[in-house]
Design a protein around this motif. Sequence first.
Motif, mmCIF file in Angstrom:
data_model
loop_
_atom_site.group_PDB
_atom_site.id
_atom_site.type_symbol
_atom_site.label_atom_id
_atom_site.label_comp_id
_atom_site.label_asym_id
_atom_site.label_seq_id
_atom_site.Cartn_x
_atom_site.Cartn_y
_atom_site.Cartn_z
ATOM 1 N N ALA A 73 0.838 -1.208 0.000
ATOM 2 C CA ALA A 73 0.000 0.000 0.000
ATOM 3 C C ALA A 73 0.867 1.251 0.000
ATOM 4 C CB ALA A 73 -0.925 -0.005 1.221
ATOM 5 N N PHE A 74 1.928 1.236 0.808
ATOM 6 C CA PHE A 74 2.807 2.411 0.867
ATOM 7 C C PHE A 74 3.531 2.608 -0.462
ATOM 8 C CE2 PHE A 74 6.753 4.648 1.618
ATOM 9 C CZ PHE A 74 6.335 5.721 2.403
ATOM 10 N N GLN A 75 4.059 1.537 -1.028
ATOM 11 C CA GLN A 75 4.814 1.658 -2.283
ATOM 12 C C GLN A 75 3.924 2.171 -3.407
ATOM 13 O OE1 GLN A 75 7.726 1.859 -1.752
ATOM 14 N NE2 GLN A 75 8.905 -0.047 -1.767
ATOM 15 N N ALA A 76 2.664 1.779 -3.417
ATOM 16 C CA ALA A 76 1.741 2.261 -4.446
ATOM 17 C C ALA A 76 1.500 3.761 -4.321
ATOM 18 C CB ALA A 76 0.416 1.503 -4.351
ATOM 19 N N LEU A 77 1.520 4.264 -3.082
ATOM 20 C CA LEU A 77 1.252 5.687 -2.836
ATOM 21 C C LEU A 77 2.522 6.538 -2.862
ATOM 22 C CD1 LEU A 77 -1.297 5.224 0.065
ATOM 23 C CD2 LEU A 77 -1.814 6.192 -2.182
ATOM 24 N N ARG A 78 3.679 5.901 -2.831
ATOM 25 C CA ARG A 78 4.932 6.636 -2.684
ATOM 26 C C ARG A 78 5.143 7.722 -3.751
ATOM 27 N NH1 ARG A 78 9.683 4.881 0.219
ATOM 28 N NH2 ARG A 78 11.302 6.464 -0.100
ATOM 29 N N PRO A 79 4.929 7.470 -5.062
ATOM 30 C CA PRO A 79 5.144 8.540 -6.053
ATOM 31 C C PRO A 79 4.293 9.775 -5.782
ATOM 32 C CG PRO A 79 4.965 6.409 -7.144
ATOM 33 C CD PRO A 79 4.564 6.198 -5.716
ATOM 34 N N ARG A 80 3.041 9.574 -5.384
ATOM 35 C CA ARG A 80 2.157 10.710 -5.079
ATOM 36 C C ARG A 80 2.655 11.462 -3.844
ATOM 37 N NH1 ARG A 80 -3.324 12.334 -5.671
ATOM 38 N NH2 ARG A 80 -4.263 13.125 -3.757
ATOM 39 N N LEU B 10 8.412 5.246 8.102
ATOM 40 C CA LEU B 10 8.723 4.753 9.441
ATOM 41 C C LEU B 10 7.491 4.832 10.345
ATOM 42 C CD1 LEU B 10 12.261 6.383 9.946
ATOM 43 C CD2 LEU B 10 11.736 3.993 9.378
ATOM 44 N N ARG B 11 6.730 5.902 10.200
ATOM 45 C CA ARG B 11 5.525 6.034 11.016
ATOM 46 C C ARG B 11 4.456 5.028 10.581
ATOM 47 N NH1 ARG B 11 4.817 12.450 12.591
ATOM 48 N NH2 ARG B 11 7.051 12.830 12.977
ATOM 49 N N TRP B 12 4.361 4.825 9.273
ATOM 50 C CA TRP B 12 3.411 3.838 8.733
ATOM 51 C C TRP B 12 3.781 2.435 9.213
ATOM 52 C CZ3 TRP B 12 -1.173 3.202 6.703
ATOM 53 C CH2 TRP B 12 -1.463 2.114 5.884
ATOM 54 N N ARG C 277 -8.439 3.187 8.031
ATOM 55 C CA ARG C 277 -9.457 2.880 7.022
ATOM 56 C C ARG C 277 -9.007 3.271 5.628
ATOM 57 N NH1 ARG C 277 -15.321 5.210 8.221
ATOM 58 N NH2 ARG C 277 -13.969 7.016 8.206
ATOM 59 N N GLU C 278 -8.346 4.439 5.500
ATOM 60 C CA GLU C 278 -7.936 4.945 4.191
ATOM 61 C C GLU C 278 -6.447 5.274 4.215
ATOM 62 O OE1 GLU C 278 -10.355 8.168 2.822
ATOM 63 O OE2 GLU C 278 -12.190 7.300 3.646
ATOM 64 N N PRO C 279 -5.603 4.354 3.759
ATOM 65 C CA PRO C 279 -4.157 4.598 3.783
ATOM 66 C C PRO C 279 -3.743 5.874 3.056
ATOM 67 C CG PRO C 279 -4.606 2.289 3.338
ATOM 68 C CD PRO C 279 -5.923 2.991 3.290
ATOM 69 N N ALA C 280 -4.388 6.177 1.915
ATOM 70 C CA ALA C 280 -4.008 7.370 1.147
ATOM 71 C C ALA C 280 -4.233 8.632 1.971
ATOM 72 C CB ALA C 280 -4.803 7.438 -0.154
ATOM 73 N N ALA C 281 -5.382 8.733 2.627
ATOM 74 C CA ALA C 281 -5.685 9.918 3.436
ATOM 75 C C ALA C 281 -4.738 9.994 4.639
ATOM 76 C CB ALA C 281 -7.139 9.879 3.901
ATOM 77 N N PHE C 282 -4.512 8.845 5.277
ATOM 78 C CA PHE C 282 -3.622 8.807 6.439
ATOM 79 C C PHE C 282 -2.217 9.270 6.073
ATOM 80 C CE2 PHE C 282 -0.385 6.550 8.874
ATOM 81 C CZ PHE C 282 -0.742 6.835 10.186
ATOM 82 N N LEU C 283 -1.652 8.724 4.990
ATOM 83 C CA LEU C 283 -0.275 9.048 4.606
ATOM 84 C C LEU C 283 -0.154 10.472 4.062
ATOM 85 C CD1 LEU C 283 0.713 5.613 3.083
ATOM 86 C CD2 LEU C 283 1.804 6.733 5.046
ATOM 87 N N THR C 284 -1.195 10.945 3.396
ATOM 88 C CA THR C 284 -1.182 12.339 2.936
ATOM 89 C C THR C 284 -1.124 13.286 4.121
ATOM 90 O OG1 THR C 284 -2.377 11.822 0.885
ATOM 91 C CG2 THR C 284 -2.468 14.106 1.660
#
Length: 300
Positions: A16-23, A47-49, A58-65
């Motif tokens: 999930a993280f690698q998919a979001l990494r470029p963004r 590291l936090r993830w 629930r939403e990795p994209a929102a959390f990581l953003t």
Amino acid sequence: MPPEPVPPMEEAALAAFQALRPRLQRLAHRMLGSAAEAEDAVQEAWLRWDRTDPATVREPAAFLTRVVTRLCLDQLKSARARRETYIGPWLPEPVLEPVEEEAEDLTTTLLLALERLTPLERAAFLLHDVFGLGFEEVARTIDRDPAACRQLASRARGHVREARPRHPVAEAEGQAIADAFFHASRNGDLATLRTLLADGVILHADGGGKRPALLHVLEGLEKVAHFFEGLAKKGLYNLGVPPLHRGLVDGLPGYVTLEKDGVPQTTALAIEDGRIVAIYTMRNPDKLGSVALRLMGAGA
């Protein structure tokens, strides 16, 4: 002994993280104006993830953003303090040939416009206008109410609109002008420089106190033209040496040259109505590492 298998939950979290990494990298770069600092922010987000139970998100994209944006906001506070003591004009790290969907929002003119915003204005504008988040999500990300986020983005939008070119130059025309400027500036051809430069042209040269450069932005056709004529007369250029790169630099027509001290230099040109309105020259070696590695190899 074979490596221990990665548990399915950890593997899914990594994927999930690698998919979001470029963004995330793209967001951090536009927030900070530095590819290296953006990479550090994204690495800290990882590291936090990694310490977070994916089942609670629930939403990795929102959390990581949210994580990356808040890390960047913290970083901008110290970055602004550092830039107050920066020697000479500050420019963002150069990027060569950005991918098509990124070229418009990676231009030096836009990144400098973002620098004039407050950190919160910058975040609200990027999250809503560039990355397409609704104001409810922007509000959760920067811990402000949606109405305040709308106002922040609106103020930012006005500054950014002023920085965008009114009549973007076609790629072929822009490169032809860049090539003509390369030859005229290197040869000190004052007459040709006067035909290429707009009356109110500005010159930014970032040496960061590490290499000779301007201490202030230079403005005006005659001042800028005579400046390049003077450099040529002093024999400061590698005459007869072609550019290492011709093409987009920070989304603008430009080139990369190898200077007499063996360190590359990038030049990006903002062009309006067939004339150069701004010249952005990067000479700070601390910001040219990725350019040197790409164009000159790992031994550069």
